[in-house]
Design an enzyme around this catalytic site. Sequence first.
Site, PDB file in Angstrom:
ATOM      1  CG  ASP A  22     -88.719 -75.591   5.715  1.00  0.00           C
ATOM      2  OD1 ASP A  22     -87.892 -76.061   4.896  1.00  0.00           O
ATOM      3  OD2 ASP A  22     -89.519 -76.293   6.370  1.00  0.00           O
ATOM      4  CG  ASP A  26     -86.037 -79.368   6.736  1.00  0.00           C
ATOM      5  OD1 ASP A  26     -86.475 -78.185   6.721  1.00  0.00           O
ATOM      6  OD2 ASP A  26     -84.865 -79.654   6.423  1.00  0.00           O
ATOM      7  CG  ASP A  30     -84.967 -74.680   2.341  1.00  0.00           C
ATOM      8  OD1 ASP A  30     -85.335 -73.662   1.721  1.00  0.00           O
ATOM      9  OD2 ASP A  30     -85.742 -75.618   2.647  1.00  0.00           O
ATOM     10  CG  ASP A  99     -70.601 -65.826   9.259  1.00  0.00           C
ATOM     11  OD1 ASP A  99     -69.565 -65.605   9.896  1.00  0.00           O
ATOM     12  OD2 ASP A  99     -71.715 -65.398   9.582  1.00  0.00           O
ATOM     13  CD  GLU A 252     -68.663 -61.494  16.049  1.00  0.00           C
ATOM     14  OE1 GLU A 252     -69.683 -61.511  16.731  1.00  0.00           O
ATOM     15  OE2 GLU A 252     -67.953 -62.513  15.871  1.00  0.00           O
TER      16      GLU A 252
HETATM   17  O1  TEU Z   1     -70.001 -64.262  18.060  1.00  0.00           O
HETATM   18  C1  TEU Z   1     -68.994 -63.860  18.917  1.00  0.00           C
HETATM   19  C2  TEU Z   1     -69.355 -63.109  20.147  1.00  0.00           C
HETATM   20  O2  TEU Z   1     -68.469 -62.630  20.801  1.00  0.00           O
HETATM   21  C3  TEU Z   1     -70.699 -62.919  20.673  1.00  0.00           C
HETATM   22  O3  TEU Z   1     -71.457 -62.014  19.991  1.00  0.00           O
HETATM   23  C4  TEU Z   1     -71.306 -64.258  20.937  1.00  0.00           C
HETATM   24  O4  TEU Z   1     -72.481 -64.405  20.247  1.00  0.00           O
HETATM   25  C5  TEU Z   1     -71.625 -64.539  22.359  1.00  0.00           C
HETATM   26  O5  TEU Z   1     -72.893 -64.073  22.600  1.00  0.00           O
HETATM   27  C6  TEU Z   1     -70.714 -64.067  23.403  1.00  0.00           C
HETATM   28  O6  TEU Z   1     -71.396 -64.027  24.622  1.00  0.00           O
HETATM   29  C7  TEU Z   1     -69.698 -65.013  16.934  1.00  0.00           C
HETATM   30  C8  TEU Z   1     -70.962 -65.443  16.231  1.00  0.00           C
HETATM   31  O7  TEU Z   1     -71.641 -64.311  15.781  1.00  0.00           O
HETATM   32  C9  TEU Z   1     -71.764 -66.292  17.168  1.00  0.00           C
HETATM   33  O8  TEU Z   1     -73.010 -66.653  16.646  1.00  0.00           O
HETATM   34  C10 TEU Z   1     -70.948 -67.520  17.467  1.00  0.00           C
HETATM   35  O9  TEU Z   1     -71.592 -68.294  18.441  1.00  0.00           O
HETATM   36  C11 TEU Z   1     -69.549 -67.177  17.972  1.00  0.00           C
HETATM   37  O10 TEU Z   1     -68.923 -66.160  17.217  1.00  0.00           O
HETATM   38  C12 TEU Z   1     -68.646 -68.377  17.872  1.00  0.00           C
HETATM   39  O11 TEU Z   1     -68.386 -68.688  16.543  1.00  0.00           O
END
Ligand code: TEU
Length: 542
Positions: A22, A26, A30, A99, A252
């Site tokens: 930060d 706040d 950032d 992301d 992911e």
């Molecule tokens: O995560 C998707 C996911 O399947 C998991 O790792 C999730 O964090 C959750 O713990 C399932 O139990 C991604 C992102 O990395 C996560 O931060 C988000 O909350 C999620 O997608 C939704 O966008």
Amino acid sequence: MDMPDWWQERVVYQIYPRSFQDTDGDGIGDIPGIIRHLGSLKELGVGIVWLSPVYCSPNDDNGYDISDYRSIHPDFGTMDDMDRLLSEAARLDIRIVMDLVINHTSDEHEWFRKSRDPQSPYRNYYIWRPGKDGGLPNNWTSFFAGNCWEFDDRSGEYYLHLFSKKQPDLNYRNPAVLEEVENIMRFWLDKGVSGFRCDVINVLYKSSLEDGKKKLILTGSEHYLSQEGTHEILRRLRRDVLSHYDCFTVGETVFVTPGTGRDLCDKSRGELDMIFSFEHMETDQWIVKWLKHRFHAGKFGKVLARWQNALTWTANYFENHDQPRSVSRFGDDGVFRSESAKMLCLLLLSLRGTPYIFQGQEIGMTNFDFTSMDEIRDMESHNVYRYFRSLHIPKRLCWRSIRTTSRDNARTPVQWNSTPNAGFTTGTPWLGVNKNYIKINMEQQRDDPNSIRSFYRRMITFRAGSETLKYGDFRARKTTNRIFTFERTLGDEKLMVLCSFSRHKQKAAASGRLLLSNYDRRDFNGILAPYEAVILQKEAGI
Ligand code: TEU
């Protein structure tokens, strides 16, 4: 192999901006805070920074619920700050990856607001259904506990949300949605970002909305996990957008097997460049991540080896913003914290694939030291806690589960120095700082040649100079609960990597010229010290 791509050469560092640095008091990290530390990331050896979401968002899920894909949340700064970050990073030859969260938006996104009106052209951007037989449209269950449908009074129908009810799923049967996504991607690529980490990318396309087979977790998932429709979308994104830029994607991917995973990132199919899989992160759990059992290093090694063999290129990680800290989980965050954190570093950087380091991992940050739910900010943890309580599970057990598994373990602010709040903020941090910052912090490790951070630096340099570690074939040799042994071979060179997960000395039947150890030693005598890891060079022909 073909000529390597730049994203195969480099090490990625994940920044969770809220918790990084930060600069305006706040209590929230950032973009200027990220700029401040770019030089030190460069010095560490980082070549790519992945930024968790910095877009406008009501922050129900800390930015993974986006309300405007083309603007920066004021908590993080301005678009000018973002442009400055891109140009500073470019000056240091660090690539920035954003992301891309496109399975869902925030319910406060303009599209969703408009979509609430059944007559709106945006209605079909989301998945709306009437109830069935006086109940929900189907029996699916959410990633965040509970069901997947929310009733909207205004239109008298339900909308689908695989994650929180503030994260409505987009409808990929509507071609307009994909066009919007393509334009968002072009917007950022034109600004100079070098690719995307694609959030839960293998759940985009829902093949049907039929009831799912009842399961302990994710009832309904057979209708949306890695469907052909998703493969088509990925190929189209590459053809229309990504192939026109010098960039890469890492997906992911949830609940993938080596087979389904391969289909998502096989080069010849033209979909993703690499994927994050989860199987190795599930080796310390029963069925769901909330039920943890003792860590079995043998299982961990076997799963890593299986994925190394199954894919030609993997995205290797032991931590991210959703997972507890690796040293607390796979190592020892007590007596052998330093040794085990270094061992995990050597292992991570010796695997074939692109290595990902999560902020704070390079100094061996540990799980949080919170004592109650009041200190937890993560919405998922609160949902799950409520759900467990509704099943009459005693508070003590609920807390134990949250304590070991909550995503907030990874999200406590980065520990920069030993001044109040670990130098993260001059204000009140949005999430508590771990009190061990007095002992564990960046400043104290930066100039100490024996620190975990210095070892990361050394290991990154070593990997950069070793074609065999980067591109050699992988072959597991021996995987026990104590030692994970594998070979990396390229041409005439054979490297043997041994990683001990034991708190005791261990005999290891291996020999060769010692190239690197996380202990201070000159040669290897067949005995590994507690949590020792070594790289040995085998003589030609052995
Ligand atoms: O995560 C998707 C996911 O399947 C998991 O790792 C999730 O964090 C959750 O713990 C399932 O139990 C991604 C992102 O990395 C996560 O931060 C988000 O909350 C999620 O997608 C939704 O966008």
